[in-house]
Scaffold this motif. Structure first.
Motif, PDB file in Angstrom:
ATOM      1  N   TRP A  97      98.412  50.075  26.087  1.00 55.04           N
ATOM      2  CA  TRP A  97      97.756  49.661  24.840  1.00 55.04           C
ATOM      3  C   TRP A  97      96.703  48.593  25.122  1.00 55.04           C
ATOM      4  O   TRP A  97      95.624  48.603  24.531  1.00 55.04           O
ATOM      5  CB  TRP A  97      98.787  49.110  23.854  1.00 55.04           C
ATOM      6  CG  TRP A  97      99.650  50.154  23.207  1.00 55.04           C
ATOM      7  CD1 TRP A  97      99.455  51.493  23.191  1.00 55.04           C
ATOM      8  CD2 TRP A  97     100.848  49.908  22.490  1.00 55.04           C
ATOM      9  NE1 TRP A  97     100.457  52.110  22.511  1.00 55.04           N
ATOM     10  CE2 TRP A  97     101.333  51.162  22.058  1.00 55.04           C
ATOM     11  CE3 TRP A  97     101.578  48.769  22.164  1.00 55.04           C
ATOM     12  CZ2 TRP A  97     102.497  51.287  21.313  1.00 55.04           C
ATOM     13  CZ3 TRP A  97     102.727  48.904  21.424  1.00 55.04           C
ATOM     14  CH2 TRP A  97     103.188  50.159  21.008  1.00 55.04           C
ATOM     15  N   GLU A 100      93.672  50.188  26.522  1.00 54.94           N
ATOM     16  CA  GLU A 100      92.960  50.920  25.466  1.00 54.94           C
ATOM     17  C   GLU A 100      92.163  49.958  24.585  1.00 54.94           C
ATOM     18  O   GLU A 100      91.026  50.237  24.207  1.00 54.94           O
ATOM     19  CB  GLU A 100      93.969  51.712  24.622  1.00 54.94           C
ATOM     20  CG  GLU A 100      93.346  52.678  23.660  1.00 54.94           C
ATOM     21  CD  GLU A 100      92.667  53.848  24.345  1.00 54.94           C
ATOM     22  OE1 GLU A 100      91.724  54.392  23.747  1.00 54.94           O
ATOM     23  OE2 GLU A 100      93.063  54.223  25.461  1.00 54.94           O
ATOM     24  N   ARG A 101      92.743  48.815  24.258  1.00 53.40           N
ATOM     25  CA  ARG A 101      92.019  47.807  23.457  1.00 53.40           C
ATOM     26  C   ARG A 101      90.786  47.301  24.193  1.00 53.40           C
ATOM     27  O   ARG A 101      89.719  47.137  23.603  1.00 53.40           O
ATOM     28  CB  ARG A 101      92.943  46.639  23.136  1.00 53.40           C
ATOM     29  CG  ARG A 101      93.848  46.886  21.984  1.00 53.40           C
ATOM     30  CD  ARG A 101      94.548  45.596  21.545  1.00 53.40           C
ATOM     31  NE  ARG A 101      95.882  45.943  21.097  1.00 53.40           N
ATOM     32  CZ  ARG A 101      97.015  45.562  21.657  1.00 53.40           C
ATOM     33  NH1 ARG A 101      96.992  44.752  22.696  1.00 53.40           N
ATOM     34  NH2 ARG A 101      98.165  45.956  21.197  1.00 53.40           N
ATOM     35  N   LYS A 102      90.932  47.041  25.487  1.00 51.58           N
ATOM     36  CA  LYS A 102      89.792  46.550  26.263  1.00 51.58           C
ATOM     37  C   LYS A 102      88.685  47.573  26.345  1.00 51.58           C
ATOM     38  O   LYS A 102      87.507  47.256  26.312  1.00 51.58           O
ATOM     39  CB  LYS A 102      90.236  46.184  27.691  1.00 51.58           C
ATOM     40  CG  LYS A 102      91.047  44.904  27.741  1.00 51.58           C
ATOM     41  CD  LYS A 102      91.478  44.608  29.163  1.00 51.58           C
ATOM     42  CE  LYS A 102      92.337  43.351  29.212  1.00 51.58           C
ATOM     43  NZ  LYS A 102      92.811  43.078  30.555  1.00 51.58           N
ATOM     44  N   ARG A 103      89.054  48.853  26.435  1.00 45.78           N
ATOM     45  CA  ARG A 103      88.061  49.919  26.489  1.00 45.78           C
ATOM     46  C   ARG A 103      87.337  50.088  25.160  1.00 45.78           C
ATOM     47  O   ARG A 103      86.166  50.422  25.125  1.00 45.78           O
ATOM     48  CB  ARG A 103      88.748  51.237  26.861  1.00 45.78           C
ATOM     49  CG  ARG A 103      88.078  51.936  27.985  1.00 45.78           C
ATOM     50  CD  ARG A 103      88.670  53.237  28.338  1.00 45.78           C
ATOM     51  NE  ARG A 103      90.088  53.350  27.965  1.00 45.78           N
ATOM     52  CZ  ARG A 103      90.775  54.466  27.999  1.00 45.78           C
ATOM     53  NH1 ARG A 103      90.200  55.575  28.366  1.00 45.78           N
ATOM     54  NH2 ARG A 103      92.052  54.505  27.663  1.00 45.78           N
ATOM     55  N   GLN A 104      88.045  49.874  24.073  1.00 45.75           N
ATOM     56  CA  GLN A 104      87.442  50.090  22.743  1.00 45.75           C
ATOM     57  C   GLN A 104      86.592  48.914  22.285  1.00 45.75           C
ATOM     58  O   GLN A 104      85.760  49.067  21.395  1.00 45.75           O
ATOM     59  CB  GLN A 104      88.544  50.377  21.709  1.00 45.75           C
ATOM     60  CG  GLN A 104      89.159  51.726  21.891  1.00 45.75           C
ATOM     61  CD  GLN A 104      90.271  51.998  20.892  1.00 45.75           C
ATOM     62  OE1 GLN A 104      90.621  51.127  20.111  1.00 45.75           O
ATOM     63  NE2 GLN A 104      90.814  53.194  20.923  1.00 45.75           N
ATOM     64  N   GLN A 105      86.797  47.716  22.846  1.00 47.47           N
ATOM     65  CA  GLN A 105      85.990  46.573  22.453  1.00 47.47           C
ATOM     66  C   GLN A 105      84.571  46.738  22.978  1.00 47.47           C
ATOM     67  O   GLN A 105      84.374  47.075  24.139  1.00 47.47           O
ATOM     68  CB  GLN A 105      86.584  45.284  23.001  1.00 47.47           C
ATOM     69  CG  GLN A 105      87.859  44.865  22.328  1.00 47.47           C
ATOM     70  CD  GLN A 105      88.437  43.602  22.973  1.00 47.47           C
ATOM     71  OE1 GLN A 105      87.917  43.121  23.970  1.00 47.47           O
ATOM     72  NE2 GLN A 105      89.499  43.096  22.376  1.00 47.47           N
TER      73      GLN A 105
END
Length: 109
Positions: A97, A100-105
């Motif tokens: 997770w 995934e958060r780092k990729r979406q920022q």
């Protein structure tokens, strides 16, 4: 393997039907053993031919490893262990997770 199985089945079926035919119609001019052996051998040849073809068609792959051993090989070759504790699973989920958060920022430049 298919030819051997077919031969065994064919001999048995040839014995049954040959015996029945001899009982019903008689052995004929060649005698009991010659007639029965002809039934058994022709039936065995027919069954073994078709079962051999079927076994060749079924095992037409590059590797001749049985399916249960292929599944074991894939399971042992995988980097991730199949069984984990609940704690290890939760840690792995949190790490994914976070990735995934780092990729979406959006990256700020």
């Amino acid at each position: 393997m298919g030819a051997m199985m077919g031969g065994g089945v064919g001999l048995t079926i040839g014995f049954i039907f040959g015996s029945w035919s001899i009982i019903r119609h008689g052995a004929g001019p060649r005698g009991f053993m010659a007639t029965l052996s002809q039934y058994m051998l022709s039936s065995a040849a027919t069954f073994s031919f078709f079962l051999a073809i079927g076994s060749v068609i079924r095992s037409d792959s590059q590797t001749m490893i049985p399916p249960h051993l292929q599944a074991l090989q894939l399971q042992l070759a995988s980097a991730d262990p199949v069984l984990r504790s609940k704690f290890q699973g939760a840690q792995l989920m949190r790490a994914r997770w976070e990735q995934e958060r780092k990729r979406q920022q959006p990256s700020s430049n």
